[in-house]
Structures are given as C-alpha cells and as structure tokens.
Design an enzyme around this catalytic site. Structure first.
Site, mmCIF file in Angstrom:
data_model
loop_
_atom_site.group_PDB
_atom_site.id
_atom_site.type_symbol
_atom_site.label_atom_id
_atom_site.label_comp_id
_atom_site.label_asym_id
_atom_site.label_seq_id
_atom_site.Cartn_x
_atom_site.Cartn_y
_atom_site.Cartn_z
ATOM 1 N N HIS A 24 10.135 -3.655 -5.430
ATOM 2 C CA HIS A 24 9.819 -4.445 -6.615
ATOM 3 C C HIS A 24 10.635 -3.968 -7.815
ATOM 4 O O HIS A 24 10.951 -2.790 -7.946
ATOM 5 C CB HIS A 24 8.330 -4.346 -6.921
ATOM 6 N N GLU A 211 -1.930 -6.635 4.179
ATOM 7 C CA GLU A 211 -2.049 -5.226 3.790
ATOM 8 C C GLU A 211 -3.477 -4.958 3.335
ATOM 9 O O GLU A 211 -4.220 -4.229 3.978
ATOM 10 C CB GLU A 211 -1.065 -4.852 2.685
ATOM 11 N N ASP A 289 8.608 -0.108 -1.646
ATOM 12 C CA ASP A 289 7.646 -0.873 -2.426
ATOM 13 C C ASP A 289 7.774 -0.572 -3.927
ATOM 14 O O ASP A 289 8.475 -1.277 -4.639
ATOM 15 C CB ASP A 289 6.236 -0.616 -1.913
#
Length: 349
Positions: A24, A211, A289
């Site tokens: 991200h 998730e 991530d």
C-alpha cells in the site's frame, strides 16, 4: 535463522528475483521519511508510529480501528506532490534492494487529492513518478488504483473510470483495480459495477478478501468482483473445496504473513496456512502490505517462509516464480525474471 537452517541451503534472499504485488502507498513509507515529512510540516506524530515497534492488534472491530487510526495518522502528513513522489521513488528503491523485479503499488488517490488539486492530478503524479522510478531503479512499477469499502460504491465507479484513463502495460501505468479497507464493511455486490468498468478497460480485479473474514466472504468476492488475484485470501485454506476451485480458476493469492500476525488473524507466522496453499497448487505472491506499521518488508516474508514453514531454497525459488507469474508484467519480462530465478537456485550458496 542460520542455526535453524544449518543443514540446509541458505542462499541470500535479497538477491532472489521476485515480484512484490501487495504494497500500500502510505504503508510503504520509510519510518525516517515519515518523521522527516512530519517535522517539515510541524506535525506531531503518535509515539506508536515512531517507537520502532511493529503494530499488533486483535482481529476485531476495535483492533481494525486502532490499525486504521495509525494508518490515517501517517497518511495525514502526505500533503504535497513532493511527498507523494518521495513515497513512490523510495518504494521502488527499497524493492530494488530486496531483489524485486516488479512492484505493483496500490493507492486510493482520493486520500491525497485535496492537496494537489483533485483525484486526477493525484493519480497523474503517482503514475509519472512510477514511470521515472522504473527507469531509475530497474524495478518495473505498476500502479493499482484501489477503492475503499468504507466509501460509497459510486466513489468506486469514479475511481474505476479514472483508472481506465491511465491503463497501460508500460512501466508506470495503471495495471489493475482493487478494493481495500475493512472486509466487514459494505456489501461486496455493490462494488461489482466498478469492477465491471475496470474489466471493460482491460484492468483485472485484485480486491482484498479472505483475511479478516472466512470462506463465505471469499465466495462473495469471487462471485461479484471476479478477481485475477485475491489480496490475502489466506482464509480460503479453511475450505479445501473452495481452495481447489480457486486454484483451478487460476486465481492467485497475495499472502502477507507478517501482516496476518500483526492484525491478529493468526497468533504467529507458523500458523499462516502457507503450506496449505502451496500443497493445493496455488499461485502465491508474498507481500509486505504495510511495512511502515508492521516493520516487516518483502524479504522478511521470504524469511518467514524459510524459518517458520521450513521451506527449502528450491521451494523458496518456486514461491518467487509464482510471484512473477502472478504479476501483471509482460510475458517478455516474466521470461527474463524466471530465468534469473533459475540462476539463483543453481548458484552456490
């Protein structure tokens, strides 16, 4: 790690060619860059963002709120074209240092639009710097435009139309359309029109799913959003029949072990069902991530695979190959990088 692996191959994982497909935008910030930018703005950061400790929260609404509060505090200092370009350039530089050949960085330009004149200039800045960073670092950078589950689905359609305008296979182009934020928010089916718009423009879907929520949610994501890859998807391992179906359909998994632990999905990295996915024949791309918050970068995910899942170097090399195949790079680039993985595996340790 060397004591654990003393009887096995331990080649340098930072030289292993690989693709990084789950990163991200703000979450890729170097901690020192965050501090520098905040200092220049006169913004005081929460101590938890500067104490060099990985965030750990429970996998419930309160835990997600705490995670989101940290992310929002970091995002709040990204208020200029210069800081946006800095994020993209340093993300590419960091990936280059870790052996990554391909980076697909995910961003919602809405968050930065107020500071640069709108969502179109925000995306143009990111795309332009991604192109420049690709040339400067040798890492092919693709941009994933991602809508947010906590915003109205009409906003997602606006972003899908914008992403379509910048769709390109060339380094720096928009290569996919995603959906992020809390999986428990919103109705997945409401975002289907945005994903249809993206697909019609040639942009595959790469939404988060599986998730925080389990197999039933994965089924909804697959049915309504028709993904090429699942952001995370690890909970699919709880349903062997579903996992078999997704593997047969060629849906890849962006697995982020450190993130799963930090967000309380699993108590430790050894509990992440990496081997379950591997044994099912899934295409897997390990990802960091949000390394700003989790203090774990791309190579660390491969270290987890080696240390906590006892994967040999041959198996590690297969993970790298899988990440390359799952990327949205050209076939020519993929062939080059796959040959480089072969060379890494054949090299002396």
């Amino acid at each position: 790690m060397r004591e654990i692996c003393q009887n096995r191959d331990v080649r340098d994982l930072s030289t292993l060619p690989k693709s990084h497909l789950h990163l991200h935008f703000t979450g890729s910030l170097r901690p020192e860059s965050l501090i520098d930018i905040a200092h220049d703005l006169g913004v005081r950061l929460p101590e938890s963002l500067t104490d060099n400790q990985a965030l750990r929260v429970p996998a419930d609404q309160r835990g997600w709120f705490r995670f989101q509060r940290h992310y929002d505090a970091a995002r709040a200092v990204v208020r200029s074209e210069a800081s946006m370009r800095r994020i993209v350039r340093q993300a590419a530089e960091d990936d280059a240092a870790e052996g990554s050949r391909r980076l697909e960085i995910q961003v919602d330009p809405t968050s930065y639009a107020p500071f640069v004149g709108g969502i179109t200039p925000a995306l143009e800045i990111i795309v332009d710097e991604a192109k420049a960073a690709s040339a400067a670092t040798g890492v092919e950078v693709g941009v994933i435009v991602a809508a947010s589950r906590i915003r109205h689905p009409l906003d997602a359609r606006t972003l899908a139309r914008l992403a379509a305008q910048y769709a390109s296979d060339a380094p720096g182009g928009v290569v996919a359309f995603g959906l992020s934020n809390d999986e428990r928010a919103g109705d997945t089916s409401d975002f289907a029109p945005a994903f249809r718009l993206a697909r019609h423009a040639g942009l595959p879907g790469v939404p988060h799913g599986g998730e925080l929520l389990g197999p039933d949610h994965v089924r909804q994501v697959v049915a309504h959003l028709k993904p090429r890859r699942l952001g995370h998807g690890v909970r699919t391992g709880e349903d062997p029949a579903l996992l078999e179906r997704l593997v047969a359909d060629g849906i890849a998994f962006e697995v982020c072990p450190a993130s799963n632990v930090s967000l309380g999905v699993y108590a430790g990295p050894s509990q992440v069902p990496l081997r379950t996915l591997i044994d099912a024949g899934a295409e897997i791309a390990l990802g960091a991530d949000d390394p700003l918050l989790f203090h774990s970068r791309l190579v660390d995910q491969y270290e987890i695979a080696r240390r906590d899942h006892a994967l040999s170097d041959a198996q590690i090399a297969n993970l790298a190959r899988s990440s390359i195949r799952a990327s949205l790079a050209s076939d020519t680039s993929k062939r080059t990088w796959l040959a480089e993985v072969d060379a890494w595996e054949a090299s002396e340790q």
